[in-house]
Design an enzyme around this catalytic site. Structure first.
Site, mmCIF file in Angstrom:
data_model
loop_
_atom_site.group_PDB
_atom_site.id
_atom_site.type_symbol
_atom_site.label_atom_id
_atom_site.label_comp_id
_atom_site.label_asym_id
_atom_site.label_seq_id
_atom_site.Cartn_x
_atom_site.Cartn_y
_atom_site.Cartn_z
ATOM 1 N N GLU A 90 -6.235 78.733 6.093
ATOM 2 C CA GLU A 90 -7.371 78.392 6.749
ATOM 3 C C GLU A 90 -6.772 77.384 7.936
ATOM 4 O O GLU A 90 -5.952 76.291 7.697
ATOM 5 C CB GLU A 90 -8.296 77.434 6.154
ATOM 6 C CG GLU A 90 -9.578 77.286 7.055
ATOM 7 C CD GLU A 90 -10.737 76.394 6.189
ATOM 8 O OE1 GLU A 90 -10.418 76.260 5.038
ATOM 9 O OE2 GLU A 90 -11.611 76.037 6.621
ATOM 10 N N ALA B 111 -6.891 69.160 0.872
ATOM 11 C CA ALA B 111 -7.002 70.312 -0.416
ATOM 12 C C ALA B 111 -7.529 71.461 0.398
ATOM 13 O O ALA B 111 -7.854 71.567 1.624
ATOM 14 C CB ALA B 111 -7.825 69.775 -1.435
ATOM 15 N N GLU C 179 -9.616 75.367 -0.623
ATOM 16 C CA GLU C 179 -10.370 75.919 -1.540
ATOM 17 C C GLU C 179 -10.083 77.415 -1.698
ATOM 18 O O GLU C 179 -11.116 78.176 -2.295
ATOM 19 C CB GLU C 179 -11.947 75.997 -1.149
ATOM 20 C CG GLU C 179 -12.230 76.554 0.218
ATOM 21 C CD GLU C 179 -12.227 75.843 1.348
ATOM 22 O OE1 GLU C 179 -11.440 74.847 1.590
ATOM 23 O OE2 GLU C 179 -12.793 76.481 2.317
ATOM 24 N N ASN C 180 -9.039 78.023 -1.643
ATOM 25 C CA ASN C 180 -8.489 79.191 -2.198
ATOM 26 C C ASN C 180 -9.219 79.816 -3.195
ATOM 27 O O ASN C 180 -9.414 79.169 -4.133
ATOM 28 C CB ASN C 180 -7.113 79.683 -1.886
ATOM 29 C CG ASN C 180 -6.312 78.733 -0.947
ATOM 30 O OD1 ASN C 180 -6.578 78.774 0.100
ATOM 31 N ND2 ASN C 180 -5.641 77.742 -1.685
ATOM 32 N N HIS D 21 -15.445 68.952 -4.263
ATOM 33 C CA HIS D 21 -15.966 69.398 -3.254
ATOM 34 C C HIS D 21 -15.174 70.872 -2.989
ATOM 35 O O HIS D 21 -15.976 71.860 -2.757
ATOM 36 C CB HIS D 21 -15.094 68.480 -1.939
ATOM 37 C CG HIS D 21 -15.076 69.197 -0.520
ATOM 38 N ND1 HIS D 21 -16.145 68.838 0.474
ATOM 39 C CD2 HIS D 21 -14.437 70.050 0.033
ATOM 40 C CE1 HIS D 21 -16.052 69.704 1.481
ATOM 41 N NE2 HIS D 21 -15.131 70.232 1.345
ATOM 42 N N GLU D 22 -13.776 70.906 -3.229
ATOM 43 C CA GLU D 22 -12.973 72.346 -3.501
ATOM 44 C C GLU D 22 -13.863 73.211 -4.375
ATOM 45 O O GLU D 22 -13.776 74.200 -3.968
ATOM 46 C CB GLU D 22 -11.678 72.115 -3.544
ATOM 47 C CG GLU D 22 -11.097 71.171 -2.682
ATOM 48 C CD GLU D 22 -11.290 71.271 -1.084
ATOM 49 O OE1 GLU D 22 -11.250 72.530 -0.874
ATOM 50 O OE2 GLU D 22 -11.154 70.341 -0.443
ATOM 51 N N HIS E 120 -16.976 74.610 -2.906
ATOM 52 C CA HIS E 120 -16.885 75.823 -1.985
ATOM 53 C C HIS E 120 -16.620 77.106 -2.592
ATOM 54 O O HIS E 120 -16.990 78.191 -1.850
ATOM 55 C CB HIS E 120 -15.476 75.500 -1.329
ATOM 56 C CG HIS E 120 -15.353 74.618 -0.096
ATOM 57 N ND1 HIS E 120 -16.223 75.014 0.949
ATOM 58 C CD2 HIS E 120 -14.519 73.921 0.551
ATOM 59 C CE1 HIS E 120 -16.246 74.341 1.926
ATOM 60 N NE2 HIS E 120 -14.898 73.288 1.658
ATOM 61 N N GLU F 97 -18.323 73.624 5.582
ATOM 62 C CA GLU F 97 -17.881 72.287 5.682
ATOM 63 C C GLU F 97 -19.166 71.075 5.153
ATOM 64 O O GLU F 97 -19.268 70.269 4.251
ATOM 65 C CB GLU F 97 -16.914 71.913 6.377
ATOM 66 C CG GLU F 97 -15.680 72.752 6.293
ATOM 67 C CD GLU F 97 -15.038 72.772 5.145
ATOM 68 O OE1 GLU F 97 -15.387 71.851 4.314
ATOM 69 O OE2 GLU F 97 -13.938 73.315 4.755
HETATM 70 N N1 B3K Z 1 -11.117 73.930 4.140
HETATM 71 C C1 B3K Z 1 -10.152 73.042 4.035
HETATM 72 C C2 B3K Z 1 -9.613 72.538 5.208
HETATM 73 C C3 B3K Z 1 -8.711 73.236 5.796
HETATM 74 C C4 B3K Z 1 -7.904 72.487 7.012
HETATM 75 C C5 B3K Z 1 -7.391 73.517 8.028
HETATM 76 N N2 B3K Z 1 -6.827 72.901 9.181
HETATM 77 C C6 B3K Z 1 -10.446 71.957 2.948
HETATM 78 C C7 B3K Z 1 -11.810 71.601 2.862
HETATM 79 O O1 B3K Z 1 -12.392 71.101 3.775
HETATM 80 O O2 B3K Z 1 -12.230 71.634 1.749
HETATM 81 ZN ZN ZN Z 2 -14.339 71.686 2.486
#
Ligand code: B3K
Ligand code: ZN
Length: 883
Positions: free
Chosen positions: A128, A269, A271-272, A304-305, A308, A327
């Site tokens: 990301e 972090a 969230e893959n 949080h992750e 997601h 987000e």
């Molecule tokens: N989604 C990622 C953030 C990635 C940042 C890329 N530059 C973490 C988060 O907000 O959960």
């Molecule tokens: Zn996030």
């Protein structure tokens, strides 16, 4: 492997130009062969044209070496495709076809930490927002969802763990000590959620039984020697899983949930799907290595992750303009979680403090942008506190307007309606409307208009008719590209108090009397009349911070004291204390500017004394009540920031408080010393430690050798046991030019020199020091053996802290701080433009500094503009700042 430099003006991407993808991808099979010299990536995909008239297939790619392309198993000849530094165009493609692309990449040379890179001996990805194009040629956009299988081949001994998204479906051994694994992700996903990790780890294993009785395997992978620091994160995963089931009915969907902790990571972090990758900072914790604050962050970021998985992964963003869809919503969910597992009032104070200290300045500066931006040059620059924290506030506004029951109904509808899709913020708002029957047309402006609205409130009481009338007038200053603003839909939670501190009964919207009313502001001016009000009341406005606005009401001192002592909303107790202190500080700042002697009103210290003596008060709330508004928050209230005056006034007040309340602070300190068992992270211990350490900070301001000894004593005794106490003492000592300071810094380094994450704290505390030689110290520290410009955590700790948390020394009148930062950014930009851009923020906010400082700051920005090859990231921020 540097990013494309900005030789020419980089292109701006506009939301209005959004067009649906021209191809769908049925499935994507990836095969990685990892070796020390080179990684070979083979991707095989099946594509379909969405519209038969489309001619060419345009794929994104960056820093890739193309080896071969085959279509339907036939190798393509050079005349069948076109290749540039950022695109691969396959010419005249059929309606349906398979494409196999082989590329080679060099993760070991990737200092951007985007795409596939090395962190120590580990291979790790960050995709990301647009990192996947640095792994292979692809339709790198969030609305192209597909099924992934990932085969990884690597040396069996160096890389025993080979991880990717989904479930492990096959594995085997190969010649030359190599092995392979195959992962299959049953859920369609965009490529930004792809992840691969290969390395040697220790594994903490646990499990979770879902509400429907499924057993989920939980794995946390970490470098060898850190397993005992993963328990807090593991507990947080389980708590988050339970919480999402109980509060949103959302269950985890794969059989395994993995987290890997990595030392070199640009953000907190990622969230893959099924394989969250974390910065070690947000995983590793033991009482002797992590502060209470770290523990709380770890819980929040892990949650949080995890959250997601539904808000971001199962339902993702159509395009990056919709970033706040995932987000803002996920921050809202993690804030609600943290409030539930800690304390609602205290959690809200922290959230709002962060918003005010970081988002409000952004919204008032040259980089202000709507929560749903209309354009960007580099999407990495939009992972901002506006997208995240203001985005979360908008969700809270919607929840406040709908009420909790209808809000939950809206969430349920959003989940069922859009599961498996890539959608927009508009889709989210519409689900909320459809589920609640409410019209949120005006509420959408929160996503479209940048800037923090200001609401001015005046009151009138008519004793004869017993009517109390509030007049609320809203406005919002212009922001870049938005000179005029429309009035917003603002919910202002309100209660009224009598002079004994009792809440008055109000006629609420549903006609029944209640203790709180939500005033709904829709016009520029709103008037609300309360009937049968027996006396002129004291209004408690914007309770629990019900909207992300600035509110002005002309309270008398007595009214503020009453709210501080009696408001039933913990947030507003704190808010009243902040208004009180802020008013005093702003007066002192003015006095200082007029070169008149500063005087401390006794009433303020007496108020704090009475709070300190109130043994019923929640200790974390009391700690917050005893803490003055930050320098940044005070600066927000000045037309031209006067750094010296802010510091003079703040330090003067702090010293006076410390002098007047020395006995109380000392007693508080002693009453709250935690015993051996107190090192454990529990809310009661956190409160005690926090209060004790607030007392210590005040005591250390007093020029008394005995107190300094006490500080150093706390440092020494806590060093092997408790990082919260160690850091509190070190922080207090760090501002003092005394031998104990140097001794403590040396002792800290000696003890923790082999722990990079802990040494970050050592860098940060020195970068935040108020002592006059901080800048030369920071410069020296950039050459220290423990500093590494390629490690983002080191840069954030040393350079980030100096630029963003040390207003006094960064804004030194001679511009030396600006010069240092400017030079550092240019050096870093060549290695990691994402992190360099994050460091640039403090230099962009020059407009509210005095003319001499503003000129010195601009000079640094202009040097950057003249430097050939700066990244698009830096280019965008500098041009917007200078515009
Ligand atoms: N989604 C990622 C953030 C990635 C940042 C890329 N530059 C973490 C988060 O907000 O959960
Ligand atoms: Zn996030």
């Amino acid at each position: 492997m540097t990013k494309t430099p900005a030789q020419n003006t980089p292109a701006t991407i506009y939301l209005k130009d959004y067009a649906r993808p021209e191809f769908t991808i049925e499935k994507l099979d990836l095969e990685f062969e990892l070796t020390a010299a080179m990684t070979t990536v083979k991707s095989t995909m099946e594509l379909h044209k969405v519209d038969a008239t489309t001619q060419h297939l345009v794929l994104q790619g960056e820093a890739l070496e193309l080896i071969s392309i085959s279509m339907n198993k036939n190798i393509l000849l050079p005349e069948q495709y076109r290749l540039t530094a950022t695109q691969l165009t396959i010419l005249a493609v059929p309606e349906t076809f398979s494409l196999e692309i082989i590329v080679q990449i060099k993760p070991q040379e990737n200092t951007q930490l985007s795409g596939l890179y090395r962190s120590g001996a580990t291979f790790v990805t960050q995709c990301e927002a647009e990192g996947f194009r640095r792994i292979t040629y692809f339709l790198d956009r969030p609305d192209v969802l597909t099924h992934y299988t990932t085969k990884i081949i690597a040396d069996r001994h160096q890389y025993p763990h080979l991880l990717s998204n989904g479930n492990l479906v096959a594995k085997g051994e190969l010649e030359n000590q190599r092995h392979w694994v195959k992962w299959e992700d049953p859920f369609r996903k965009p490529c930004y959620l792809f992840a691969l990790v290969a390395g040697q780890f220790e594994l903490l294993e646990d499990y979770f039984i879902t509400q429907s009785g499924r057993r989920i395997l939980l794995h946390i992978y970490t470098e060898k020697g850190y397993l005992d620091q993963c328990h807090c994160a593991m507990q947080a995963v389980k708590k988050a899983m339970t919480w999402d089931e109980e509060n949103y009915g959302r269950e985890y969907d794969l059989d395994i949930f993995m987290i890997v902790a990595i030392s070199d990571f640009n953000s907190g972090a990622m969230e893959n799907k099924g394989l969250n990758i974390f910065n070690t900072k947000y995983i590793l914790a033991k009482p002797d290595t992590a502060t209470d604050e770290d523990y709380i962050y770890i819980q929040t970021v892990v949650a949080h992750e995890y959250f997601h998985n539904w808000t971001g992964n199962r339902i993702t963003c159509r395009d990056w303009f919709q970033l706040s869809l995932k987000e803002g919503l996920t921050v809202f969910r993690d804030q609600s979680f943290t409030a539930d597992v800690t304390d609602h009032g205290v959690a809200r104070i922290y959230d709002v403090n962060k918003l005010r200290n970081r988002q409000f300045p952004e919204d008032a500066g040259p980089l202000a942008h709507p929560v749903r931006p209309d354009s960007y040059i580099e999407i990495s620059n939009f992972y901002t506190t506006t997208i995240y924290e203001k985005g979360a506030e908008i969700i809270r506004v919607i929840q406040t307007l709908l009420g909790k029951v209808l809000f939950r109904r809206g969430m349920d509808l959003y989940f069922t309606r859009h599961d498996g899709q890539a959608v927009t913020i508009e889709d989210f708002v519409r689900a909320m409307e459809d589920a609640s029957g409410m019209n949120l047309t005006q509420c959408r402006l929160w996503y479209e208009q940048a800037g923090t609205p200001l609401v001015k409130v005046t009151a009138d009481y008519d004793a004869a008719t017993k009517r109390y009338t509030l007049t609320l007038e809203q406005g919002c200053l212009p922001t870049p590209g938005q000179p005029y603003k429309k009035p917003m839909h603002i919910p202002v939670r309100t209660a009224l108090f009598d002079h004994q501190g009792q809440t008055l009964l109000l006629d609420t919207d549903d006609g029944r009397p209640g203790l709180e009313k939500i005033l709904q502001l829709k016009e520029i001016t709103t008037t609300v009349t309360f009937k049968n009000v027996p006396e002129r009341p004291i209004p408690s406005l914007l309770r629990h911070f019900s909207a992300p606005i600035k509110l002005q009401f002309d309270y008398s001192e007595e009214e503020l004291v009453l709210l501080i002592k009696h408001d039933t909303d913990a947030f507003n107790r704190w808010e009243a204390s902040q208004i009180y202190a802020q008013r005093l500080l702003l007066e002192l700042i003015a006095t200082y500017q007029q070169k008149r002697p500063l005087q401390m009103p006794e009433k303020f210290t007496e108020l704090l004394r009475s709070l300190l003596n109130d043994k019923q008060l929640n200790k974390q709330l009391l700690s917050a009540l005893l803490t003055l508004p930050s320098e940044i928050y005070l600066a927000e209230h000045m037309a031209v920031v006067d750094v010296e005056a802010i510091f003079a006034a703040r330090e003067f007040v702090k010293l006076n408080i410390a002098t007047a309340l020395r006995a109380e602070f000392f007693a508080t300190y002693q009453e709250n010393v935690t015993t051996e068992t107190g090192i454990i992270f529990t809310l009661a211990n956190v409160g005690k430690r926090q209060l004790k350490n607030v007392a210590l900070q005040y005591l250390l301001l007093l020029p008394d050798p005995a107190l300094r000894k006490l500080g150093h004593q706390q440092f020494v005794t806590s060093l092997p046991l408790n990082m919260t106490d160690t850091m509190a003492a070190l922080r207090g000592l760090s501002h003092l030019a005394i031998p104990e300071r140097e001794l403590a810094l040396e002792q800290f380094y000696t003890r923790w020199r082999h722990e990079p994450l802990i040494i970050d704290k050592w860098f940060a505390v020195q970068a935040a020091s108020l002592l006059p030689d901080t800048l030369p110290q920071v410069e020296r520290l950039t050459h220290h053996e423990a500093f590494d410009i390629k490690n983002p955590n080191k840069v954030y700790a040393l350079i980030g802290t100096f630029g963003q948390q040390n207003m006094l020394r960064f804004h030194a009148a001679d511009g030396a701080g600006y010069h240092f930062l400017g030079k550092f950014i240019l050096q870093l930009d060549k290695l990691n433009s994402n992190v360099a851009a994050r460091m640039l923020k403090p230099l962009t906010e020059w407009r509210r500094q005095d003319s001499s400082r503003a000129a010195l700051m601009c000079a640094q920005l202009e040097i950057m503009m003249r430097t050939p090859g700066i990244s698009n990231d830096i280019y965008e921020l500098v041009t917007k700042s200078l515009a």
